[in-house]
Every structure is written in structure tokens, then in C-alpha cells.
Design an enzyme around this catalytic site. Sequence first.
Site, PDB file in Angstrom:
ATOM      1  N   ASP A 120      -1.300  17.298  19.205  1.00  0.00           N
ATOM      2  CA  ASP A 120      -1.031  18.553  19.916  1.00  0.00           C
ATOM      3  C   ASP A 120      -0.629  19.706  19.001  1.00  0.00           C
ATOM      4  OD1 ASP A 120      -1.594  17.217  22.255  1.00  0.00           O
ATOM      5  OD2 ASP A 120       0.498  16.925  22.834  1.00  0.00           O
ATOM      6  N   ASP A 173      16.596  11.599  -7.317  1.00  0.00           N
ATOM      7  CA  ASP A 173      18.024  11.726  -6.999  1.00  0.00           C
ATOM      8  C   ASP A 173      18.326  11.508  -5.515  1.00  0.00           C
ATOM      9  OD1 ASP A 173      18.552  12.209  -9.651  1.00  0.00           O
ATOM     10  OD2 ASP A 173      18.722  14.387  -9.439  1.00  0.00           O
ATOM     11  N   HIS A 190       0.818  -1.208   0.000  1.00  0.00           N
ATOM     12  CA  HIS A 190       0.000   0.000   0.000  1.00  0.00           C
ATOM     13  C   HIS A 190       0.857   1.267   0.000  1.00  0.00           C
ATOM     14  CE1 HIS A 190      -3.486   2.431   1.856  1.00  0.00           C
ATOM     15  NE2 HIS A 190      -3.922   1.988   0.690  1.00  0.00           N
TER      16      HIS A 190
END
Length: 537
Positions: free
Chosen positions: A434, A195, A188
Site C-alpha cells: 500500500d 557500535d 543467507h
Amino acid sequence: MPTSPIRLAPTFRAARACRALAVCALLALVAGCATHPPATTLNRTVSHALPPDVKTPLSDALAAPEAAHPGESGFRLLPTGTEALQARVALGLAAKKTLDMQYYIATEDKTGKMLLGVALYAADHGVRVRMLVDDLNFRDIGRVMASINSHPNIEVRVFNPFGSEAGGMMQRATHVLAQIDTFTRRMHNKAMIADNQVAIVGGRNIGDEYFSASPTLQFRDLDVLAAGPIVRDVSASFDTYWASARSYPLSTLNHQTFDAKDLDAMRDELRTHWYKYVDTFDAMPADEKPLAEQISSGALGLAWAPAEFKADLPDKIALPTSDYVSPPLQRLIELTRDAHESFLGFSPYFVPHPAGVDTAAAMTARGVRVAILTNSLAATDAVAVQAGYAPYRVPLLQCGVELYEFKAQQRSLRPGIFGSQSRASLHAKAYVIDRKILVIGSMNLDPRSAHLNTELALVIHSPQIAGQVADIFALVTQPERSYKLSLAAPSGPGAAKIVWHGVDDGEMRTYTTDPHAGLLRNLLTAFFRMLPVEDQL
């Protein structure tokens, strides 16, 4: 909510896996796909990510900001389909040495062909291109990918091809059903890397519905562009999958032959396709500078912060064990335990199970706001998942979790293109702790992500980036875009009823059943709730 690393109860799952499983016997009768020896026994080219000290325009552009932010990497959120498509085009054009692409789904539709054209352009300019695509539909990759695979600088590999080569129709169908556990374990992961310096990670696959380009379905999703040292970890994960015994060269699966004239014809076709659609989908703004120049000038607006990269190993599929703990999920669990103020989650496929409910209850009990956005029954592309999610709505609401369900009809993010004709569906997999930490990648909050599929996630310790996603959460959970769920009666021993609140047609409305879902979707949900599917969906 995140679930503890235990073997979970029956699951219901993502649209494509569910539909494929439901018709797997029929497809086996028709397709009769092949059984293959381990890919490590085949004559495969050995290759690795570009060493990070090799000089490229991207590495040169990143040298100064990396020196100014030691131990950190740069990030930019890609919140819209247009931005996500533009970033992938820019990344492909910026690659000068290597371009790696790893996707669960890569469709040869309008935007898919544009990105394959960019890969071919890079290969024509000396870039080594590696493409690794999951084989969910257990069939050969389509004509375009098979054709460009004949380019000397392009190699396509298919992860976990499935089926049976020999025997009659009944034998092939029996083979599929007997090995359904192998079939339903999928790669999944979603990443694109240039690069070994810049990468795009997130929820989007390659297909029109992910880039605001489909007339029928618009997936609302989130990606992040990452630059700097963290990209080496993304590349290392890609290399591990590329070398896996489950990654087969496309040439061993697709037996079409292509000569130089065929490749020239495909090059012309993709070039014509590009010029036809580049303006339609705003894939490459005329005034946009090359990616390396944007980085050098600061125009890209990267936010520099510490980060972690967590990914499953291919052995999650190749050598499954009952006690396996998924690194992305485990890290998310650890972060939620340390949350002090809030946990905001985008999870389109949400099946928390008792362990997830317990985790949510523990968080709300210590004063943490827990809010989850998932799909409504009308919006989901995976009706079966709703059957797994629905039983947990009441327990979650009872323990103080805020539940929001994304509406199927949304205001168009691209005025003048398809507009309200397209059905919207949430597809982002992102979690904010948070307003300081963002976890973003391919992982849903469900047992399939925990135990069956391989997943990846970036953990970005940036209040700036986390705050941007928190602001998006606040926007998309407004009543014009999502329904807020609540209990119609106080919690107690009785059967609590759910109500949905949202603005439809300019007025605040309340519903006592899944809004706008229709009879068929409700019947299908009831049907899937009766199936003993265990951990397969």
C-alpha cells in the site's frame, strides 16, 4: 507471492546452491573438507554487542533525533551499488568500539578487499571486529580474510562448514551426498553493524557484482541504512548466530599460520589496493563528512518511522522441523492479508507454488493490485529456479497478477564503467504494501527462504521509504528495462500461451518464447523441470 507456512513441494533454487549441488560429488573428491564437533565445544571467545548506552560519536549524533522521534528509528534507502559501497565504507570508518559483519557471500575481489581493508583499519584503531560468513562452498576462506584474522582485534567465524575429513575419495563423496540436506541449509543473512547504533541490511553480499564494479555481471539490488533503536534487534540476532554451535572460528578450519610480518605485509597490500581503486569505484567521496557528522547535521536525510526486525534462528538449520514457521515470511504474510490497495514485490528467485498462487488470487479478488518483478530467463544467475517458477506464470496471470521479468541488458547506472558490456540480473528482495510499508532484507519468495536458508528482514512503516521503493518498482518495470507478461488467449481449459512485451532496440516488441534466453538456457530449464529434487534447490 508469500506462501502459507506449510511444507512445500519440490523447489528449484539459487544459482550458487544449485551449481554447488550439481558438482558436489566432484568437489568432495577434490576438497575432502572436514567434519567438525559442535563449535560450542571449542575454545571460542565469548563476546556480545556493545551495550547501547556506551557513548560513541554515533550514539551522540543520534541522541537528539531519537529524542525527537520516540519509539522510531531512522532509515535511508541505498538503491545503487555505488551508494551501497560508500555507505559500508562510511560505516566501517564510523565504528569506534565494535564492527559486526554477517554475510552469505564475502568475496576477496576488488571491492571485497576494500571492505576488508576498512575492517583492518578499524581494528588497527582499537575497534573489535567480528565477521561471520557462510561456508556455502565448503572450503577455507581465502588468503586475505585468513590473514587479517590473525589481528588481535579481529575474529572471523564460518557458519556451517561442511565435508568429510577421513576415508578415501569414494567415502568422502558418499558422505557429502548422504548429508546433502545439511549442506544445502545456508545462512543467507546480510548485515553490517557499527557500535550497535547504525546498520546496513538488505540483499547485497560482499562482491564486485553487488557494487557496480564487475565487468561481467551487475546485480541490481536494494539495501537500507538503519539507525537508532531497531539496530539493537539486528545486533541481538547477530549475537545469536555468533554464539551458535554452527559458527566455527576460522582458525580451526584454516591451518595457515601468520606472524606480525605477514599481517604487516597484508596491511600494506590492502592499503595499496585501496588507493588504486578508491576513485575508480567512488568508494569514498572526497567531500563527504564522517557518518556521525552527517547524522548530526541532518545531511544523511534519515526518514524516522516505526519499524520491526524479523529473523530466523540458527536452529532453522541446526534443528530443522517440518512445522517450522519463518518469522520474516510469516510477518510478510500477515501484512499482505491486510493490504488494501497494492502489493509490489522484488523477488529475483520466485517460486510461489500453489499456496502462493492462492494468496495472490485472494488479494486480486478483493481489488488489491499484485505486481511481481523477477528475473527473465536471460537475466537470471539461477537457471534452475526458472524451472520452478515457469509453471506458475499462467496461473498467476489468470488470477490477475502483473508479472514482470527483468532484462539481462540494461542501461549502465555508472556511465563510463563497463557500460552495456555487463549483464544485469535482479537481486533485490523487497516488498511494498500500500505504498506505506516496506519489507526489505535477504528473503526471496520461494520455498528455500521459507524452509532451508536462514533469513532476516526489516519491516519499515514509512510511506516515505515505501514510496521510494514503489517508485523504483515503477521505473524498473518500464518496457525498456523489463518485459511484461500477458496471456495470448483468454483463460480457459485450453493451454494458455504467454507473450512477453518490451522495448528492444528502441521498438516495442512481442515475444512468444523467453526473450533472448538462447537454446542452452531453455534446454537447462527443461532438464531441471524433470529432476525430482524435492526441497533441496
